[in-house]
Design a protein around this motif. Structure first.
Motif, PDB file in Angstrom:
ATOM      1  N   MET A 173       0.844  -1.191   0.000  1.00  0.00           N
ATOM      2  CA  MET A 173       0.000   0.000   0.000  1.00  0.00           C
ATOM      3  C   MET A 173       0.884   1.248   0.000  1.00  0.00           C
ATOM      4  N   ARG A 174       0.271   2.363  -0.298  1.00  0.00           N
ATOM      5  CA  ARG A 174       0.974   3.640  -0.243  1.00  0.00           C
ATOM      6  C   ARG A 174       0.208   4.547   0.710  1.00  0.00           C
ATOM      7  N   SER A 175       0.944   5.160   1.632  1.00  0.00           N
ATOM      8  CA  SER A 175       0.322   6.092   2.578  1.00  0.00           C
ATOM      9  C   SER A 175       0.217   7.472   1.935  1.00  0.00           C
ATOM     10  N   ALA A 176      -0.515   8.355   2.567  1.00  0.00           N
ATOM     11  CA  ALA A 176      -0.738   9.700   2.034  1.00  0.00           C
ATOM     12  C   ALA A 176       0.567  10.466   1.843  1.00  0.00           C
ATOM     13  N   ASP A 177       1.585  10.177   2.668  1.00  0.00           N
ATOM     14  CA  ASP A 177       2.870  10.890   2.536  1.00  0.00           C
ATOM     15  C   ASP A 177       3.801  10.230   1.506  1.00  0.00           C
ATOM     16  N   GLY A 178       3.314   9.191   0.818  1.00  0.00           N
ATOM     17  CA  GLY A 178       4.102   8.541  -0.217  1.00  0.00           C
ATOM     18  C   GLY A 178       4.900   7.334   0.246  1.00  0.00           C
ATOM     19  N   THR A 179       4.852   7.022   1.522  1.00  0.00           N
ATOM     20  CA  THR A 179       5.575   5.866   2.042  1.00  0.00           C
ATOM     21  C   THR A 179       4.987   4.585   1.471  1.00  0.00           C
ATOM     22  N   LEU A 180       5.848   3.700   1.017  1.00  0.00           N
ATOM     23  CA  LEU A 180       5.435   2.384   0.550  1.00  0.00           C
ATOM     24  C   LEU A 180       5.315   1.491   1.780  1.00  0.00           C
ATOM     25  N   VAL A 181       4.148   0.896   1.973  1.00  0.00           N
ATOM     26  CA  VAL A 181       3.876   0.131   3.188  1.00  0.00           C
ATOM     27  C   VAL A 181       3.634  -1.335   2.815  1.00  0.00           C
ATOM     28  N   PHE A 182       4.504  -2.205   3.311  1.00  0.00           N
ATOM     29  CA  PHE A 182       4.346  -3.644   3.139  1.00  0.00           C
ATOM     30  C   PHE A 182       3.586  -4.148   4.371  1.00  0.00           C
ATOM     31  N   VAL A 183       2.429  -4.762   4.144  1.00  0.00           N
ATOM     32  CA  VAL A 183       1.545  -5.119   5.255  1.00  0.00           C
ATOM     33  C   VAL A 183       1.380  -6.629   5.359  1.00  0.00           C
ATOM     34  N   GLU A 184       1.654  -7.156   6.535  1.00  0.00           N
ATOM     35  CA  GLU A 184       1.371  -8.551   6.850  1.00  0.00           C
ATOM     36  C   GLU A 184       0.051  -8.588   7.617  1.00  0.00           C
ATOM     37  N   VAL A 185      -0.898  -9.389   7.135  1.00  0.00           N
ATOM     38  CA  VAL A 185      -2.217  -9.508   7.765  1.00  0.00           C
ATOM     39  C   VAL A 185      -2.254 -10.835   8.515  1.00  0.00           C
ATOM     40  N   ARG A 186      -2.552 -10.767   9.808  1.00  0.00           N
ATOM     41  CA  ARG A 186      -2.615 -11.984  10.620  1.00  0.00           C
ATOM     42  C   ARG A 186      -3.903 -11.975  11.431  1.00  0.00           C
ATOM     43  N   HIS A 187      -4.667 -13.039  11.292  1.00  0.00           N
ATOM     44  CA  HIS A 187      -5.901 -13.206  12.050  1.00  0.00           C
ATOM     45  C   HIS A 187      -5.863 -14.566  12.729  1.00  0.00           C
ATOM     46  N   ARG A 188      -6.206 -14.578  13.976  1.00  0.00           N
ATOM     47  CA  ARG A 188      -6.307 -15.823  14.732  1.00  0.00           C
ATOM     48  C   ARG A 188      -7.658 -15.824  15.445  1.00  0.00           C
ATOM     49  N   ALA A 189      -8.294 -16.989  15.491  1.00  0.00           N
ATOM     50  CA  ALA A 189      -9.594 -17.108  16.154  1.00  0.00           C
ATOM     51  C   ALA A 189      -9.487 -16.776  17.643  1.00  0.00           C
ATOM     52  N   ASN A 190      -8.313 -17.049  18.226  1.00  0.00           N
ATOM     53  CA  ASN A 190      -8.091 -16.723  19.639  1.00  0.00           C
ATOM     54  C   ASN A 190      -6.586 -16.592  19.861  1.00  0.00           C
ATOM     55  N   ALA A 191      -6.227 -16.221  21.059  1.00  0.00           N
ATOM     56  CA  ALA A 191      -4.812 -15.985  21.370  1.00  0.00           C
ATOM     57  C   ALA A 191      -4.179 -17.157  22.124  1.00  0.00           C
ATOM     58  N   VAL A 192      -4.779 -18.332  22.034  1.00  0.00           N
ATOM     59  CA  VAL A 192      -4.306 -19.499  22.783  1.00  0.00           C
ATOM     60  C   VAL A 192      -2.828 -19.793  22.534  1.00  0.00           C
ATOM     61  N   HIS A 193      -2.380 -19.701  21.298  1.00  0.00           N
ATOM     62  CA  HIS A 193      -0.983 -20.018  20.974  1.00  0.00           C
ATOM     63  C   HIS A 193      -0.148 -18.758  20.765  1.00  0.00           C
ATOM     64  N   GLY A 194      -0.462 -17.706  21.482  1.00  0.00           N
ATOM     65  CA  GLY A 194       0.316 -16.480  21.407  1.00  0.00           C
ATOM     66  C   GLY A 194      -0.333 -15.381  20.589  1.00  0.00           C
ATOM     67  N   GLY A 195      -1.337 -15.711  19.829  1.00  0.00           N
ATOM     68  CA  GLY A 195      -2.077 -14.698  19.098  1.00  0.00           C
ATOM     69  C   GLY A 195      -1.491 -14.350  17.743  1.00  0.00           C
ATOM     70  N   ALA A 196      -2.186 -13.462  17.074  1.00  0.00           N
ATOM     71  CA  ALA A 196      -1.835 -13.089  15.704  1.00  0.00           C
ATOM     72  C   ALA A 196      -0.470 -12.415  15.611  1.00  0.00           C
ATOM     73  N   ALA A 197      -0.184 -11.486  16.490  1.00  0.00           N
ATOM     74  CA  ALA A 197       1.092 -10.763  16.420  1.00  0.00           C
ATOM     75  C   ALA A 197       2.268 -11.711  16.647  1.00  0.00           C
ATOM     76  N   ALA A 198       2.131 -12.632  17.583  1.00  0.00           N
ATOM     77  CA  ALA A 198       3.207 -13.579  17.877  1.00  0.00           C
ATOM     78  C   ALA A 198       3.456 -14.552  16.732  1.00  0.00           C
ATOM     79  N   SER A 199       2.486 -14.680  15.821  1.00  0.00           N
ATOM     80  CA  SER A 199       2.657 -15.614  14.708  1.00  0.00           C
ATOM     81  C   SER A 199       3.552 -15.057  13.604  1.00  0.00           C
ATOM     82  N   ILE A 200       3.964 -13.803  13.736  1.00  0.00           N
ATOM     83  CA  ILE A 200       4.892 -13.220  12.761  1.00  0.00           C
ATOM     84  C   ILE A 200       6.308 -13.501  13.279  1.00  0.00           C
TER      85      ILE A 200
END
Length: 129
Positions: A49-76
Motif C-alpha cells: 500500500m501507499r500512505s498519504a505521505d508517499g511511504t510504501l507500506v508492506f503489510v502482513e495480515v494476521r488473524h487468529r480465532a483466539n490468542a491461545v498459541h500467542g495470538g496473531a502478532a506472535a505468529s509473525i
C-alpha cells in the motif's frame, strides 16, 4: 484440496479484505495484493500500500480465532519476517527509485471487525535489518 485448506484460504482472504477496507479508511491506497517472489522458498507480501505521505507500506495480515498459541502478532516469526523482507527487496528491484518504506502488521485475535472484533495496526512492526 481438503475442506480445511479451502476454509483456511477463505478465512485468510476475508481477513485481507477486511484489513484493506480498514486501511483504506485510514488513507492508504492498495497497490498490490499477495505479491510473491518467483520460485520455491521465496516470500509473499499480503498487501502493498501507499500512505498519504508517499511511504510504501508492506503489510502482513494476521488473524487468529483466539490468542491461545500467542495470538496473531506472535505468529509473525523471525522466519516469516525474513521471507517478507526478501519479497519486499524483490518488489523494490522493479521500481526505478526506492521510496521510503516500512513494514506494518494488521493483527486481529477473535472475530473480524465485521463480526464485532477489532484490528490492531502495528505501524513499523519490524524493519529490514
Amino acid at each position: 484440496m481438503s475442506k480445511a485448506a479451502h476454509t483456511t484460504r477463505e478465512t485468510g482472504q476475508q481477513a485481507e479484505d477486511s484489513a484493506i477496507t480498514w486501511l483504506e479508511r485510514q488513507g492508504l491506497v492498495l497497490l498490490q495484493r499477495n505479491f510473491r517472489t518467483p520460485g520455491r522458498g521465496g516470500g509473499e507480501i499480503d498487501l502493498i500500500m501507499r500512505s498519504a505521505d508517499g511511504t510504501l507500506v508492506f503489510v502482513e495480515v494476521r488473524h487468529r480465532a483466539n490468542a491461545v498459541h500467542g495470538g496473531a502478532a506472535a505468529s509473525i516469526t523471525h522466519g516469516k519476517r525474513r521471507r517478507i523482507i526478501l519479497a519486499a527487496r524483490h518488489y523494490l528491484m522493479q521500481l526505478r527509485r526506492e521510496p521510503v518504506c516500512r513494514f506494518d502488521a494488521m493483527v486481529c485475535d477473535g472475530p473480524l471487525p465485521e463480526q464485532g472484533g477489532q484490528w490492531q495496526w502495528l505501524q513499523a512492526a519490524f524493519d529490514a535489518s
